[in-house]
Design a protein around this motif. Structure first.
Motif, PDB file in Angstrom:
ATOM      1  N   GLU A 435       0.805  -1.549  -0.035  1.00  0.00           N
ATOM      2  CA  GLU A 435      -0.090  -0.051   0.046  1.00  0.00           C
ATOM      3  C   GLU A 435       0.815   1.079  -0.012  1.00  0.00           C
ATOM      4  OE1 GLU A 435      -4.140   1.441   2.691  1.00  0.00           O
ATOM      5  OE2 GLU A 435      -2.518   0.528   3.921  1.00  0.00           O
ATOM      6  N   ARG A 436       0.781   2.525  -0.992  1.00  0.00           N
ATOM      7  CA  ARG A 436       1.820   3.530  -0.866  1.00  0.00           C
ATOM      8  C   ARG A 436       1.198   4.210  -0.471  1.00  0.00           C
ATOM      9  NH1 ARG A 436       0.377   6.243  -4.959  1.00  0.00           N
ATOM     10  NH2 ARG A 436      -0.949   5.246  -5.955  1.00  0.00           N
ATOM     11  N   ARG A 437       2.419   4.733   0.809  1.00  0.00           N
ATOM     12  CA  ARG A 437       2.266   5.744   1.995  1.00  0.00           C
ATOM     13  C   ARG A 437       2.997   6.437   1.700  1.00  0.00           C
ATOM     14  NH1 ARG A 437       0.988   3.517   6.526  1.00  0.00           N
ATOM     15  NH2 ARG A 437       0.980   1.543   6.182  1.00  0.00           N
ATOM     16  N   ASP A 438       2.633   7.016   0.774  1.00  0.00           N
ATOM     17  CA  ASP A 438       3.824   8.204   0.234  1.00  0.00           C
ATOM     18  C   ASP A 438       4.145   9.632   1.156  1.00  0.00           C
ATOM     19  OD1 ASP A 438       2.204   9.111  -2.713  1.00  0.00           O
ATOM     20  OD2 ASP A 438       1.095   8.440  -0.864  1.00  0.00           O
ATOM     21  N   GLY A 439       2.230  10.086   1.819  1.00  0.00           N
ATOM     22  CA  GLY A 439       2.450  11.009   2.641  1.00  0.00           C
ATOM     23  C   GLY A 439       3.303  11.438   4.058  1.00  0.00           C
ATOM     24  N   ASP A 440       3.885  12.172   4.304  1.00  0.00           N
ATOM     25  CA  ASP A 440       3.939  12.514   5.911  1.00  0.00           C
ATOM     26  C   ASP A 440       3.330  13.051   6.848  1.00  0.00           C
ATOM     27  OD1 ASP A 440       5.317  14.365   4.352  1.00  0.00           O
ATOM     28  OD2 ASP A 440       7.400  13.460   4.373  1.00  0.00           O
ATOM     29  N   LEU A 441       2.467  13.624   6.397  1.00  0.00           N
ATOM     30  CA  LEU A 441       1.796  14.503   7.116  1.00  0.00           C
ATOM     31  C   LEU A 441       1.072  14.157   7.549  1.00  0.00           C
ATOM     32  CD1 LEU A 441       1.700  17.941   7.332  1.00  0.00           C
ATOM     33  CD2 LEU A 441      -0.921  17.190   5.584  1.00  0.00           C
ATOM     34  N   ILE A 442       0.980  14.444   9.289  1.00  0.00           N
ATOM     35  CA  ILE A 442       0.171  14.050  10.605  1.00  0.00           C
ATOM     36  C   ILE A 442       0.182  15.523  10.866  1.00  0.00           C
ATOM     37  CG2 ILE A 442       0.387  13.025  12.040  1.00  0.00           C
ATOM     38  CD1 ILE A 442       3.162  11.730  11.525  1.00  0.00           C
ATOM     39  N   PRO A 443      -1.267  15.231  10.682  1.00  0.00           N
ATOM     40  CA  PRO A 443      -1.574  16.823  11.160  1.00  0.00           C
ATOM     41  C   PRO A 443      -2.169  16.221  12.580  1.00  0.00           C
ATOM     42  CG  PRO A 443      -3.724  15.487  10.241  1.00  0.00           C
ATOM     43  CD  PRO A 443      -1.774  14.575   9.446  1.00  0.00           C
ATOM     44  N   LYS A 444      -2.983  17.243  13.781  1.00  0.00           N
ATOM     45  CA  LYS A 444      -2.807  17.143  14.771  1.00  0.00           C
ATOM     46  C   LYS A 444      -4.242  17.340  14.728  1.00  0.00           C
ATOM     47  CE  LYS A 444      -0.014  19.447  18.140  1.00  0.00           C
ATOM     48  NZ  LYS A 444       0.958  19.708  17.976  1.00  0.00           N
ATOM     49  N   GLN A 445      -5.075  17.627  14.424  1.00  0.00           N
ATOM     50  CA  GLN A 445      -6.827  17.489  14.238  1.00  0.00           C
ATOM     51  C   GLN A 445      -6.860  17.609  12.810  1.00  0.00           C
ATOM     52  OE1 GLN A 445      -8.542  17.252  17.133  1.00  0.00           O
ATOM     53  NE2 GLN A 445     -10.415  16.772  16.027  1.00  0.00           N
ATOM     54  N   ILE A 446      -7.682  16.744  12.717  1.00  0.00           N
ATOM     55  CA  ILE A 446      -8.602  16.451  10.485  1.00  0.00           C
ATOM     56  C   ILE A 446      -9.344  18.095  11.438  1.00  0.00           C
ATOM     57  CG2 ILE A 446      -9.697  16.256   9.452  1.00  0.00           C
ATOM     58  CD1 ILE A 446      -6.977  14.497   8.626  1.00  0.00           C
ATOM     59  N   LYS A 447      -9.831  18.783  10.863  1.00  0.00           N
ATOM     60  CA  LYS A 447     -11.031  19.670  10.979  1.00  0.00           C
ATOM     61  C   LYS A 447     -12.170  18.808  10.481  1.00  0.00           C
ATOM     62  CE  LYS A 447      -8.874  24.558  11.203  1.00  0.00           C
ATOM     63  NZ  LYS A 447      -7.462  24.215   9.506  1.00  0.00           N
ATOM     64  N   GLY A 448     -11.971  18.325   8.947  1.00  0.00           N
ATOM     65  CA  GLY A 448     -12.869  17.674   8.345  1.00  0.00           C
ATOM     66  C   GLY A 448     -13.549  18.575   6.875  1.00  0.00           C
ATOM     67  N   LYS A 449     -12.986  18.949   6.840  1.00  0.00           N
ATOM     68  CA  LYS A 449     -13.663  19.370   5.053  1.00  0.00           C
ATOM     69  C   LYS A 449     -12.699  18.831   3.946  1.00  0.00           C
ATOM     70  CE  LYS A 449     -13.398  24.137   2.397  1.00  0.00           C
ATOM     71  NZ  LYS A 449     -11.891  23.773   0.937  1.00  0.00           N
ATOM     72  N   ILE A 450     -13.848  19.285   2.972  1.00  0.00           N
ATOM     73  CA  ILE A 450     -13.800  17.653   2.185  1.00  0.00           C
ATOM     74  C   ILE A 450     -13.833  17.915   0.530  1.00  0.00           C
ATOM     75  CG2 ILE A 450     -14.302  15.296   1.191  1.00  0.00           C
ATOM     76  CD1 ILE A 450     -14.641  14.128   4.054  1.00  0.00           C
ATOM     77  N   ASP A 451     -12.891  17.528  -0.054  1.00  0.00           N
ATOM     78  CA  ASP A 451     -12.998  18.195  -1.810  1.00  0.00           C
ATOM     79  C   ASP A 451     -13.344  16.787  -2.767  1.00  0.00           C
ATOM     80  OD1 ASP A 451     -13.906  21.042  -1.669  1.00  0.00           O
ATOM     81  OD2 ASP A 451     -11.872  20.885  -0.024  1.00  0.00           O
ATOM     82  N   PHE A 452     -14.049  16.577  -3.422  1.00  0.00           N
ATOM     83  CA  PHE A 452     -13.521  16.312  -4.499  1.00  0.00           C
ATOM     84  C   PHE A 452     -13.510  16.589  -6.174  1.00  0.00           C
ATOM     85  CE2 PHE A 452     -13.851  11.574  -4.052  1.00  0.00           C
ATOM     86  CZ  PHE A 452     -13.813  11.459  -2.417  1.00  0.00           C
ATOM     87  N   GLU A 453     -11.950  17.044  -6.203  1.00  0.00           N
ATOM     88  CA  GLU A 453     -11.904  17.711  -7.841  1.00  0.00           C
ATOM     89  C   GLU A 453     -12.023  16.943  -9.303  1.00  0.00           C
ATOM     90  OE1 GLU A 453      -9.486  20.154  -6.427  1.00  0.00           O
ATOM     91  OE2 GLU A 453     -10.637  21.280  -4.821  1.00  0.00           O
ATOM     92  N   ASN A 454     -12.891  16.042 -10.014  1.00  0.00           N
ATOM     93  CA  ASN A 454     -12.802  15.667 -11.211  1.00  0.00           C
ATOM     94  C   ASN A 454     -11.959  14.425 -10.553  1.00  0.00           C
ATOM     95  OD1 ASN A 454     -11.929  18.388 -12.120  1.00  0.00           O
ATOM     96  ND2 ASN A 454     -13.304  17.678 -13.202  1.00  0.00           N
ATOM     97  N   VAL A 455     -12.472  13.199  -9.921  1.00  0.00           N
ATOM     98  CA  VAL A 455     -12.184  11.997  -9.700  1.00  0.00           C
ATOM     99  C   VAL A 455     -12.552  10.881 -10.481  1.00  0.00           C
ATOM    100  CG1 VAL A 455     -11.874  10.455  -7.641  1.00  0.00           C
ATOM    101  CG2 VAL A 455     -11.582  12.397  -7.324  1.00  0.00           C
ATOM    102  N   TRP A 456     -11.598  10.657 -10.485  1.00  0.00           N
ATOM    103  CA  TRP A 456     -11.904   9.306 -12.234  1.00  0.00           C
ATOM    104  C   TRP A 456     -11.008   8.041 -11.241  1.00  0.00           C
ATOM    105  CZ3 TRP A 456     -13.789   9.381 -17.095  1.00  0.00           C
ATOM    106  CH2 TRP A 456     -14.339  10.078 -17.421  1.00  0.00           C
ATOM    107  N   PHE A 457     -11.774   6.822 -11.122  1.00  0.00           N
ATOM    108  CA  PHE A 457     -11.798   6.047 -10.736  1.00  0.00           C
ATOM    109  C   PHE A 457     -11.987   4.363 -11.682  1.00  0.00           C
ATOM    110  CE2 PHE A 457     -12.433   2.708  -7.075  1.00  0.00           C
ATOM    111  CZ  PHE A 457     -10.913   2.303  -6.934  1.00  0.00           C
ATOM    112  N   SER A 458     -10.383   3.448 -11.278  1.00  0.00           N
ATOM    113  CA  SER A 458     -10.567   1.965 -11.714  1.00  0.00           C
ATOM    114  C   SER A 458     -10.302   1.277 -10.521  1.00  0.00           C
ATOM    115  CB  SER A 458     -10.963   2.000 -13.158  1.00  0.00           C
ATOM    116  OG  SER A 458     -10.760   0.799 -13.998  1.00  0.00           O
TER     117      SER A 458
END
Ligand code: M5T
Ligand code: MG
Length: 691
Positions: A435-458
Motif C-alpha cells: 500500500e502506498r504511504r507516500d505522505g508524511d503529513l501528520i495533522p494534529k487534528q483534522i477539521k473535516g473539509k472534504i473536496d473531490f475534484e474531477n475524480v476518476w477511478f477504476s
C-alpha cells in the motif's frame, strides 16, 4: 466488498526462473550462514566416516584374513631400486605387500617378481615355531617375522590354527573397534547435523513467516479482492514448510551426496584404478537417465499441480458458496463438474506414476548390473592379482553407496519441485506492491473539509467506475450519497481513506491532497462503517475497542450515544460476552449498532457510513435512526443513505448514477428540480411506503 478470484492461479507459476527463486531464498538464509556452514562441516564429517567404514572393512580383510606376503622370484636393477626405496617392506626374498604403496606393488606384479603362492606374516614367537615344527609345516624366519605358506596353514587342527592366528585375530578386533568408533562418530555427527540443520531451517522459516505476514498486513485491499483467503493463508504456512523441506531435505543432502559421490570415486580410484575405470562406464548412463527422468517428471509434476489447484479451487468455491448451490438446487451440476476435474487429476497422477514406475526399476536394474560388474571384474582382478579381496568387498559397498543418492533422486526431485513452486508463490507475494504511504503529513487534528475534484477511478484499470466526480463538503456538514445499486457509492467513499487510489483528479481533506497525509493518521481521523459489519472473535468490548486501549467510560458513553447499550446489557455477560466463532451471533441490526459504537468511540472528525440496506425490525430501525443523528452531529459525515430520514436531514444530497455525479442539492431543491432524485425518491420511498 466484492471479491473476484482468479481461480487458475497456477497459470502464473513457472514464470520466474528457478535461479532467481533460489537467490531470493538464500537472502533469508544469509543471517544464519554460520549455522549452515557448521552443518556442512558436520556433513563433511559424516561423509568421511561413511566413506571410511568400507575402507576399514577392506583393510581388516586384507591385513588379517588374507595372506599378505609374497616371495620374490628374481632380482634385478629395478627390484633393487624398489627395495632401496622401501626397505621396511622387504625381508630377504620376502616382501610384505601392505607395507608397499600401490604403484610399487603394481611394478612388482607387472615385472613378475612375485611368487604365485602367498604367505601369512606372523611375529617371530617360540609358541608359533614350535607348533609349526610339531606339524612339520614349512616356514621361513626372516628378520623378526615368520612367513607361512597360505594353503599349508589350514592343515593345522582348529586349536593350533587359532593360536597361530591369534595375532591376526587381535588385529581384527582392533579393526572392529575402529569400525564401531566410526559408526558411533557418524551417529554423533549425523545427530548434530540433523539438529543444527533443523535449527537453521526453523530460524529461516520464522523470518520467512514474519516477512510474509508483514507483507500481507501492508498489501492494499485490492490485493485481497483478487486472492482468496485460503490461498494467502497457504503462503504463510504450507509454502513456508515446503521451503524448509528444500533446505533440509534437498539442498543439504545434495551437498552431502556431492561429497559422497566424489569421495566414493576418489577412494575407488585409489583402491583400484583398473576396476574403477570399468565401473565408471555406468556413470554416463546414470546421468543420461537422470536427465531424461527429470524432463518427464517435471512435466508430469506440473500437470499434477495444475489439476490439484484446480480441484482445490473448485472445492473451496463450492463450499463457500454452498448456500447458492442449495438455493439453485445445483448440486448435481456441481457434482458432474467435480467428476470431470477429479478425472483430470486422476489422469495426471497416473501419468506421473508411469514416469516413476519406469524410472525407479530402471535405476534399480542399473544398480544390479553395476554390482554384477563389480563381481565380474573384481573377481577377475582377484584371479589376476591386481585386486585384493578386501578391495573387492569395499567396492561392493561403495557401489551401493553410489547408487543410493541416485535412487533417492526421484523423491528429492519431487520435493524440490514443490518447494520451488512454493518459493515462487512466496516471492510473487513478497514482490507485490505495498500500500502506498507516500505522505508524511501528520495533522494534529483534522477539521473535516472534504473536496473531490474531477475524480476518476477504476478497479481494474480498464473500466471507469467513477467518472469525473466533483463535490465539496464543508466542515461539520453531512452529505448523503444516493443512487441505484452498482452506481459507485461505496467506491467513492473507499477512495477517501485510500483503501484504493484514484487515477485522475484530486481528493483533498482540509485543502491538502490525501496522498500527502500519512495514511495512518488519515485513517485515525476517519471512521468507517461498512455495509457488512465484521465481528471478530472475542468479547463485545474487544469488538468495540478493537486494537486500541479505550476507557471504560468512553465505551459506556459510546454505547449510550449509539443506543447499543440496551441490547448489550441484555447479553448474558454484557460487554464481556464472547462473540464470533462459537460465541453469540448478533442480528443485522445489532451489528449495525455495534459498528456505530465502534466508530464513535474513536471520536473521528470524519465519519463515513455505508448504510445497510437490509431490513431491520421497526424497533431497531428506530434506535438506529436516533443513533444516527447522534453519530452525525459534531463532525463531517458522508453517508450512503437508504433511509429517508437520513437523506432528508442531510445538508446536501449527491445523486450518483453509473459512476457520474448527476445531481447535487438539498432534498427540497432536488425534488423541485424533478430530475433523477425526484424519480428515485418516488420509486424507492413512495412505493416502499405503500407496501
Ligand atoms: C460500483 C464495481 C462494481 C460496480 C462498480 C467494490 C467493487 C466494485 N466494483 C469492482 O469492480 N470491484 C470492487 O471491488 O464498481 O460499485 P460500488 O461502488 O460498490 O456500488 P454501490 O456501492 O453504489 O452499490 P450498492 O449495491 O452497494 O448500493 O459496477 O461492479
Ligand atoms: Mg455499496
Amino acid at each position: 466488498m466484492r471479491r473476484h478470484f482468479d481461480v487458475l492461479e497456477e497459470k502464473r507459476i513457472g514464470k520466474v526462473k528457478d535461479s532467481d527463486i533460489f537467490k531470493k531464498l538464500v537472502e533469508f538464509a544469509k543471517p544464519y550462514w554460520k549455522i549452515f556452514l557448521f552443518t556442512v562441516f558436520l556433513l563433511l564429517g559424516t561423509t568421511v566416516f561413511e566413506l571410511g567404514m568400507p575402507y576399514i572393512m577392506k583393510s581388516a580383510i586384507d591385513r588379517t584374513l588374507m595372506p599378505t606376503a609374497r616371495k620374490l622370484t628374481r632380482e634385478d636393477e629395478l627390484l633393487r631400486s624398489i627395495k632401496l626405496k622401501y626397505p621396511g617392506a622387504f625381508y630377504e626374498d620376502m616382501v610384505v605387500l601392505y607395507k608397499l604403496p600401490r604403484a610399487a606393488k603394481k611394478d612388482l606384479e607387472a615385472g613378475k617378481y612375485l611368487s604365485k603362492t602367498s604367505y601369512f606374516v606372523l611375529p617371530l614367537k617360540k609358541e608359533f615355531t614350535s607348533i609349526l615344527k610339531r606339524f612339520k609345516l614349512p616356514y621361513y624366519e626372516k628378520g623378526n617375522l615368520l612367513f607361512v605358506e597360505q594353503h599349508t596353514i589350514y592343515k593345522l587342527p582348529k586349536k593350533e590354527l587359532r593360536i597361530l592366528r591369534s595375532e591376526h585375530y587381535s588385529l581384527l578386533v582392533k579393526f572392529a573397534f575402529l569400525y564401531l568408533l566410526f559408526l558411533f562418530l557418524d551417529f554423533v555427527f549425523t545427530f548434530l547435523q540433523v539438529y543444527y540443520l533443523q535449527y537453521f531451517g526453523q530460524l529461516v522459516m520464522y523470518d520467512l513467516r514474519m516477512a510474509i505476514f508483514k507483507k500481507i498486513m501492508r498489501l492494499p485491499i485490492s490485493y485481497f479482492d483478487k486472492n482468496p483467503t485460503g490461498r494467502i493463508v497457504t503462503r504463510a504456512t504450507n509454502d513456508v514448510n515446503a521451503i524448509n523441506e528444500m533446505f533440509s531435505a534437498v539442498l543439504v543432502y545434495t551437498i552431502k551426496d556431492f561429497f559422497l559421490l566424489t569421495g566414493i570415486l576418489i577412494v575407488m580410484f585409489k583402491l583400484s584404478p583398473t576396476l574403477s575405470w570399468k565401473i565408471i562406464l555406468f556413470v554416463p548412463f546414470i546421468i543420461a537417465l537422470s536427465f531424461l527422468f527429470q524432463k518427464f517428471a517435471r512435466k508430469a509434476y506440473r500437470n499434477v499441480r495444475r489439476k490439484l489447484s484446480k480441484i482445490n479451487a473448485f472445492t473451496q468455491e463450492s463450499i463457500s458458496q454452498i448456500d447458492v448451490v442449495h438455493v439453485f438446487y445445483a448440486m448435481r451440476k456441481m457434482i458432474r463438474r467435480y467428476r470431470e476435474i477429479n478425472h483430470e487429476l486422476y489422469k495426471a497422477n497416473i501419468e506421473q506414476m508411469y514416469v516413476y514406475a519406469f524410472f525407479r526399476p530402471l535405476m534399480e536394474m542399473l544398480r544390479v548390473v553395476a554390482v554384477s560388474a563389480v563381481v565380474y571384474f573384481g573377481g577377475k582382478g582377484i584371479f589376476e592379482n591386481y585386486v585384493t579381496f578386501g578391495t573387492f568387498v569395499a567396492f561392493l559397498s561403495y557401489i551401493d553407496m553410489f547408487f543410493a543418492p541416485i535412487r533417492d533422486l526421484a523423491e528429492k526431485y519431487n520435493i524440490l519441485q514443490s518447494s520451488f513452486a512454493a518459493g515462487e508463490r512466496i516471492l510473487l507475494l513478497l514482490d507485490e506492491n505495498e500500500e502506498r504511504r507516500d505522505g508524511d503529513l501528520i495533522p494534529k487534528q483534522i477539521k473535516g473539509k472534504i473536496d473531490f475534484e474531477n475524480v476518476w477511478f477504476s478497479y481494474d484499470g480498464e473500466r471507469w467506475v467513477l467518472k469525473d466526480i466533483t463535490f465539496h463538503v464543508d466542515e461539520g456538514k453531512t452529505v448523503a450519497i444516493v443512487g441505484p445499486t452498482g452506481a459507485g457509492k461505496t467506491s467513492t467513499i473507499s477512495l477517501l481513506a485510500r483503501f484504493y487510489d484514484h487515477q485522475k483528479g484530486e481528493i483533498k481533506i482540509d485543502d491538502t491532497r490525501i496522498q500527502d497525509y500519512e495514511v495512518g493518521s488519515l485513517r485515525k481521523n476517519t471512521a468507517f462503517v461498512f455495509q457488512d459489519v465484521f465481528i471478530f472473535k472475542g468479547s463485545v468490548r474487544k469488538n468495540i475497542a478493537l486494537w486500541d486501549e479505550i476507557d471504560e467510560k468512553e465505551i459506556e458513553e459510546a454505547l449510550k450515544l449509539t443506543y447499543a447499550k440496551e441490547f448489550i446489557d441484555r447479553l448474558p455477560n454484557g460487554l464481556d460476552t464472547e462473540l464470533g466463532e462459537r460465541g453469540i451471533t448478533l442480528s443485522m441490526g445489532q451489528r449495525q449498532l455495534l459498528s456505530f459504537a465502534r466508530a464513535i468511540v474513536r471520536k473521528p472528525r470524519i465519519l463515513v457510513l455505508d448504510e445497510a440496506t437490509s431490513n431491520i425490525d421497526t424497533y431497531t430501525e428506530h434506535l438506529i435512526e436516533k443513533a444516527l443523528s447522534n453519530l452525525l452531529s459534531n463532525r463531517t459525515s458522508i453517508v450512503i443513505a437508504h433511509r429517508l430520514s437520513t437523506i432528508k436531514n442531510a445538508d446536501k444530497i449527491l445523486v450518483i448514477l453509473d459512476g457520474t455525479l448527476k445531481e447535487e442539492g438539498t432534498h427540497e431543491e432536488l425534488l423541485k428540480k424533478d430530475g433523477v432524485y425526484a424519480k428515485l425518491y418516488k420509486i424507492q420511498f413512495e412505493l416502499a411506503r405503500e407496501a
